[in-house]
Design a protein around this motif. Sequence first.
Motif, PDB file in Angstrom:
ATOM      1  N   UNK A 697       0.800  -1.221   0.000  1.00  0.00           N
ATOM      2  CA  UNK A 697       0.000   0.000   0.000  1.00  0.00           C
ATOM      3  C   UNK A 697       0.834   1.273   0.000  1.00  0.00           C
ATOM      4  N   UNK A 698       2.047   1.228   0.558  1.00  0.00           N
ATOM      5  CA  UNK A 698       2.854   2.447   0.656  1.00  0.00           C
ATOM      6  C   UNK A 698       4.336   2.115   0.707  1.00  0.00           C
ATOM      7  N   UNK A 737      -4.246  -2.680   7.305  1.00  0.00           N
ATOM      8  CA  UNK A 737      -3.330  -2.186   6.289  1.00  0.00           C
ATOM      9  C   UNK A 737      -2.596  -0.907   6.673  1.00  0.00           C
ATOM     10  N   UNK A 738      -1.312  -0.837   6.296  1.00  0.00           N
ATOM     11  CA  UNK A 738      -0.487   0.340   6.552  1.00  0.00           C
ATOM     12  C   UNK A 738      -0.644   1.283   5.357  1.00  0.00           C
ATOM     13  N   UNK A 739      -1.281   2.429   5.565  1.00  0.00           N
ATOM     14  CA  UNK A 739      -1.610   3.339   4.466  1.00  0.00           C
ATOM     15  C   UNK A 739      -0.541   4.397   4.226  1.00  0.00           C
ATOM     16  N   UNK A 740       0.224   4.783   5.273  1.00  0.00           N
ATOM     17  CA  UNK A 740       1.283   5.789   5.153  1.00  0.00           C
ATOM     18  C   UNK A 740       2.509   5.316   5.922  1.00  0.00           C
ATOM     19  N   UNK A 741       3.700   5.556   5.353  1.00  0.00           N
ATOM     20  CA  UNK A 741       4.917   5.124   6.030  1.00  0.00           C
ATOM     21  C   UNK A 741       6.076   6.007   5.596  1.00  0.00           C
ATOM     22  N   UNK A 750      10.951   4.902  12.267  1.00  0.00           N
ATOM     23  CA  UNK A 750       9.916   4.638  11.269  1.00  0.00           C
ATOM     24  C   UNK A 750       8.621   5.241  11.805  1.00  0.00           C
ATOM     25  N   UNK A 751       7.892   5.943  10.960  1.00  0.00           N
ATOM     26  CA  UNK A 751       6.570   6.434  11.335  1.00  0.00           C
ATOM     27  C   UNK A 751       5.551   5.870  10.358  1.00  0.00           C
ATOM     28  N   UNK A 752       4.379   5.506  10.889  1.00  0.00           N
ATOM     29  CA  UNK A 752       3.397   4.812  10.052  1.00  0.00           C
ATOM     30  C   UNK A 752       1.981   5.136  10.500  1.00  0.00           C
ATOM     31  N   UNK A 753       1.070   5.118   9.542  1.00  0.00           N
ATOM     32  CA  UNK A 753      -0.361   5.267   9.785  1.00  0.00           C
ATOM     33  C   UNK A 753      -1.097   4.100   9.177  1.00  0.00           C
ATOM     34  N   UNK A 778     -11.113  11.649  10.234  1.00  0.00           N
ATOM     35  CA  UNK A 778     -11.392  11.427   8.823  1.00  0.00           C
ATOM     36  C   UNK A 778     -10.217  10.721   8.152  1.00  0.00           C
ATOM     37  N   UNK A 779     -10.261  10.625   6.819  1.00  0.00           N
ATOM     38  CA  UNK A 779      -9.258   9.867   6.084  1.00  0.00           C
ATOM     39  C   UNK A 779      -7.878  10.511   6.183  1.00  0.00           C
ATOM     40  N   UNK A 780      -6.872   9.697   6.495  1.00  0.00           N
ATOM     41  CA  UNK A 780      -5.497  10.183   6.601  1.00  0.00           C
ATOM     42  C   UNK A 780      -4.947  10.473   5.214  1.00  0.00           C
ATOM     43  N   UNK A 781      -4.551  11.727   4.977  1.00  0.00           N
ATOM     44  CA  UNK A 781      -4.064  12.143   3.657  1.00  0.00           C
ATOM     45  C   UNK A 781      -2.543  12.081   3.568  1.00  0.00           C
ATOM     46  N   UNK A 782      -1.825  12.559   4.588  1.00  0.00           N
ATOM     47  CA  UNK A 782      -0.364  12.515   4.570  1.00  0.00           C
ATOM     48  C   UNK A 782       0.168  12.484   5.993  1.00  0.00           C
ATOM     49  N   UNK A 783       1.427  12.009   6.111  1.00  0.00           N
ATOM     50  CA  UNK A 783       2.058  11.824   7.411  1.00  0.00           C
ATOM     51  C   UNK A 783       3.535  12.170   7.274  1.00  0.00           C
ATOM     52  N   UNK A 784       4.092  12.899   8.272  1.00  0.00           N
ATOM     53  CA  UNK A 784       5.497  13.295   8.183  1.00  0.00           C
ATOM     54  C   UNK A 784       6.048  13.550   9.573  1.00  0.00           C
TER      55      UNK A 784
END
Length: 809
Positions: A697-698, A737-741, A750-753, A778-784
């Motif tokens: 997924x990412x 499922x891991x959607x952002x990493x 490591x950071x993950x959503x 709501x839906x996770x759009x981005x992660x940093x």
Amino acid sequence: MSENDISVEDRELFFEGHTDSVNQLQLTSDDKEFITCSSDFTIRIWDLATYGLKKVLKGHTHEVLSISLSQYDDILISSSKDKTIRVWDLNQYTDEIFLTNSFSVSFVLLSKNLKYIAGSSANGEIRLWSFYNKELVFFLRGTFIEIYALVFTPDDKHIIKGSTHTFIEIWKISENNQIPMIKLHKKYAGCISLSRNGKYLASCINLYCTKNSIMVWNFPDDHLEAEFEYYYCEIKDLIISPDNNYVLASMSEGSVQIWSLITKTLVKVLVSQAEFKCNLAITKDNKTILITGKKNVIIQPWSEDQIQTKCYLNAMWSSVNCLALTSDNTYLISGHDDYTLRIWDLIKKTQISSLDGHISAVLSVAITADNTKVISSSFDRTIILWDMKKKVQIAVLKSHIFAVYCLAVYHNKSFAISGSEDKTLIIWDLEKHCEVKMLEKHTAGIYCLGISKNDEIAASASFDCTVLIWDLITGECKHKILNYWMKVNSLEIVQDNSLVFAWPKNGFLCVCDMNNNLEKGFGNANTSYLKLLSDEKYLMCGFNDAIVYLWNFNQNKITHNFMGNTKQVLSVVIAKNINQVISGSYNGTIYIWDIPSDQIPPIQSLQHSGHVKFLKKTHDKNILISYSDDKTIRMWNKQEKCLKIIMKGHQDCINDIKITEDKKFLISGSSDYTIIIWSLPEGILLNSLSCNGEQVLCIGVDNKNQIFVSGEKSGNIIVWDLDGRKKIDKVNKHAKGVSKIGISKCDNFIYSGSCDDTLKVWNLASKEEYLNVDWKHKLLSSLALSQNNKYLLAVNEIHQVYVWKIRYF
């Protein structure tokens, strides 16, 4: 980087096609252009010869629901969810608002003489306005049931409406009253189509039942001209060809069925793979069919000499439970519910013998490699060996204590193996007529089995929801392939000893590497039976909806489907060297089809189909990179405004891509269970890394070009060695499922959503978690991570930013 970060100018570079659902299409009278309207608020005009975009018409402020073109292609009208109807001058490409309503017009229609505009709304109301003075001249009060079909007669004196919950109605416009049509009036119609000369009216109703039909009426004489039956599917659109020779219907299962009004038969089934509304159009020469897809138009070439040939054998309503074919394709053996086996001459298409001996339903049948013997198993717990030439019993094999559901013969010696409801497999010597070995491991009855070409491996599937792999030499169980909540319907072993099986969970067919215990899903179907073609590139599937599909599982797509069965398909067999497929169904009918090789691949009128995503920061400031559900990655030159490179390699939608810090590599993750590493700027495929049956997924890359990480649908996170192209570590930090990493700048964190609504930060080496928070925004759009690694930042779909301080600091 989300697509919202791309400028409007850059977006136009990618979106030659529509960016939302295509709701309707119209062909011009000269067949040189076609026009589409979409939920992306636009109308687009296309060149049919080049498949290129000619003009984008903008003006509506909401979804464009319907369009209608004038007889001479100079006027176009459109209706929209913005509650307006617009009139477009196609010579000057100008438009004006015809009228503004307090409601949305879901379907709009322009009369040939430009006298009327007709519109229907979701509540079933129909209105006619004068085209020139915009006055309301006709109003039919609604029944709160949406009108799905509306046509003018060629003289524009009458209007015909159809709905799935009301009868076909014909109204005389000048008198505002309904015309009684004795036969037509008492028929429902979810779709209707009137031929250009007004001779034929085709109608259908989509009821959720086994059998439906298309009725074709001689409209002036009010009598039924033809009735075409279809099964287990719903019609999305219905048209009559301009020459009145064919009726075409787009079906909910992704095909276009073509019936001849001359021979009154189904002549062709085209596989379109279209989604959503599936509106149809056909050129005057009957050579090109257009079908609206979800965000595109599929242009399917067709020739009238491409017909689907078939014949059938009738077993008098005795369910065809199993089929077997001699290696020379001369004789077909069928096993039935009436306790018999029947031998058919495939050349003469006649039954030549019936074998009696079982005292209950015949469940499985096979033929020895030399075509001299037939072996059958039954619900009566016995296996009978038959002499093929003399048509008599040789022996009755009795060791199973319950029904024998399946059997298979060895390819290289006179052995057979059977599986029973008594949980056992038995290997038989067909020369000595005795049991050789009993295999016991299953905890429930055995439903189906397969045997490898070298006779060394067998696979068996059971009601205990497992598939077991057996060593036929030692008799030992080598692997347990799966343990899910549904039984396997059917299985085959291919030449390389990988296993193909039909597994109804989530509607997938699966391929397993029996040595590595890996599993890959493909397709989407409710499969009851499957067989492999000789080259093992194609898979023939019998489906519970009475349709037989030919599936190319290397390309993961259907290439042909065969319709004619009126009941569930129970068995399939393939005449390999003459390219025929034979199916047996619940009602006793055996169909024999020629496998066609004539369908020309369709063309899609899009540069990049599917939901397109972008990378703005790439290896070159003038290059943008896009990736999509269409399985490709594309490089675009912003200055030259052109497509530079198409990168192909994935077999399913691409979910994420990242570029390494040194700009030398692009890494992509896909739902096809692989990660691909590409060279930059060339876009050459360097390595494909298997993810062991897990959808990726990412992707996240480090700052030193040494490692990268991938997030999987199962919740696993994989750490990869970039130089060695191998897996370093596997960590399970999430339940879904891991959607952002991503990887921190110092490469320590490591950071993950995840879809389990958690965000985490953890140490790459020790796996210690420094942050574990719930995500309910709501839906996770981005992660940093922040530059100093002290804060985690998350953005949702409505651009709200959330910040957490990491406790390590």
